[in-house]
Design an enzyme around this catalytic site. Structure first.
Site, short mmCIF file in Angstrom:
data_model
loop_
_atom_site.label_atom_id
_atom_site.label_comp_id
_atom_site.label_asym_id
_atom_site.label_seq_id
_atom_site.Cartn_x
_atom_site.Cartn_y
_atom_site.Cartn_z
N THR A 79 0.82 -1.22 0.00
CA THR A 79 0.00 0.00 0.00
C THR A 79 0.85 1.26 0.00
O THR A 79 0.52 2.24 -0.66
CB THR A 79 -0.91 0.02 1.25
OG1 THR A 79 -1.85 -1.02 1.11
CG2 THR A 79 -1.64 1.34 1.41
N SER A 81 1.52 -7.50 -1.03
CA SER A 81 2.18 -8.54 -0.24
C SER A 81 1.40 -9.85 -0.19
O SER A 81 1.94 -10.88 0.21
CB SER A 81 2.52 -8.05 1.17
OG SER A 81 1.38 -8.02 1.98
N ASP A 109 -0.02 -6.78 4.77
CA ASP A 109 -0.83 -8.00 4.97
C ASP A 109 0.00 -9.23 5.31
O ASP A 109 -0.42 -10.05 6.12
CB ASP A 109 -1.70 -8.27 3.73
CG ASP A 109 -2.77 -7.20 3.55
OD1 ASP A 109 -3.04 -6.46 4.52
OD2 ASP A 109 -3.33 -7.10 2.44
N1 ASP Z 1 -2.71 -5.26 0.39
C1 ASP Z 1 -1.63 -4.46 0.87
C2 ASP Z 1 -0.38 -5.33 0.92
O1 ASP Z 1 -0.22 -6.07 1.83
C3 ASP Z 1 -1.95 -3.91 2.20
C4 ASP Z 1 -0.92 -3.00 2.79
O2 ASP Z 1 0.17 -2.86 2.33
O3 ASP Z 1 -1.25 -2.37 3.81
O4 ASP Z 1 0.41 -5.27 0.01
#
Ligand code: ASP
Length: 330
Positions: free
Chosen positions: A14, A54, A86
């Site tokens: 993110t 991730s 994540d």
């Molecule tokens: N979906 C994102 C990831 O884990 C969530 C984050 O980075 O907060 O890459």
């Protein structure tokens, strides 16, 4: 005074995401990551390793990240890795085992809001991560929301709140407060060991959370699918049902087939103690290995790692119960 040299390895998440028609996707400009207040205090080099959410970071990516740290760390005082939140706790645990004797601070961080958002938590998290990377305290850590956690003790506990991580069964290593980066002293870095790269892990490990009424035939399916290790999140201090649906018997069959069965608790805090209740003791007598107070993330990654170290079944079982890098309290 010379600036501390920090290597920033980017992997996506993110923190580097931008809006797209398919939802948030990693893709922001890396230069933004080194524009946080105070970044000029460091001599930063950026190494863009991958651009992934991730959820798509798996053992192959852990191996690449570990190799990058191992090979490039020589010229730096510390390493910061930006990573999606994540699966950050899995990556941090895996790196802990893959880099025994790590001789620099290695600090993972990310954010709940992309760095491009003016309300993002990214800057505070990067400030904390860089301060820890410059601290001279060797180990693998997660820095998030002004706290630093031992990588093999961190768990993501919130989906949206900025306080997304907690340290389970071990105090935070440091926090940012009115003293700056205040080191708690709870963590004692390992000394006198040469850093090594051991980045092989087995992908033939699964995790099963028990529910009341779980179908016993599911357990043999794990072995049929080639699993060498199974982590079971059991009830409370390690309870496993044997009435009507006899999961203890399924564990006995798995152990007889050479599968290493590790028992974690569905409770986030405190340890399994399988000697207290009959529902625990029976599984213990079948050869299940209690995870003690390891997090599920640490138990899974430790088992994946141990299975690739050329060890015998008994050695893997014995090492699961030992404290290798702070992941379990003995
Ligand atoms: N979906 C994102 C990831 O884990 C969530 C984050 O980075 O907060 O890459």
């Amino acid at each position: 005074m010379d600036k501390k040299r920090i290597l920033l390895i980017t992997t996506g998440g993110t923190i580097m995401s931008v809006p797209s028609e398919q939802g948030l996707q990693p893709g922001a400009d890396e230069a933004a990551l080194v524009r946080f207040p105070g970044s000029e205090a460091y001599d930063v080099s950026v190494y863009s390793l991958m651009t992934l959410d991730s959820s798509n970071i798996q053992p192959e990516e852990w191996a690449l990240i570990a190799a990058a740290i191992y090979e490039k760390r020589g010229g730096y005082d510390g390493v910061v890795i930006t990573h999606g939140t994540d699966t950050m706790a899995y990556t941090a645990s895996a790196l802990t085992f893959m880099l025994p004797g790590i001789d620099r601070p290695v600090v993972l961080t990310g954010s709940q809001l992309p760095i491009s958002n003016i309300l993002s938590d990214a800057y505070a998290n990067l400030q904390c991560a860089f301060a820890m990377a410059a601290s001279g305290i060797n180990g693998v850590f997660i820095a998030f929301d002004r706290q630093v956690f031992l990588g093999c003790r961190a768990v993501k506990v919130r989906t949206t709140d900025f306080h997304a991580f907690e340290s389970v069964n071990f105090p935070p290593v440091a926090e940012i407060n009115s003293h700056g980066l205040a080191i708690s002293g709870a963590y004692k870095p390992e000394a006198g060991r040469k850093c090594a790269l051991r980045n092989g892990v087995s992908s033939h490990v699964a995790l099963m959370k028990l529910i009341p009424g779980v179908e016993p035939r599911l357990f043999s399916a794990f072995a049929d699918a080639g699993c060498q290790g199974l982590v079971i999140e059991a009830f409370g201090s390690g309870g496993i049902n044997f009435l009507r649906r006899d999961i203890v018997a399924e564990i006995r069959k798995l152990v007889a087939r050479g599968v290493i069965v590790v028992i974690c608790s569905q409770c986030l805090y405190e340890a399994t103690d399988m000697t207290v209740y009959e529902v625990g003791r029976r599984a213990l007598e079948c050869g299940a290995v209690p995870a003690g107070d390891m997090t599920t993330e640490a138990a899974v990654t430790k088992l994946m790692w141990l299975l690739e170290q050329g060890l015998s079944h008994d050695e893997v079982t014995a090492l699961l119960r030992e404290n290798l890098h702070g992941e379990i309290s003995i």
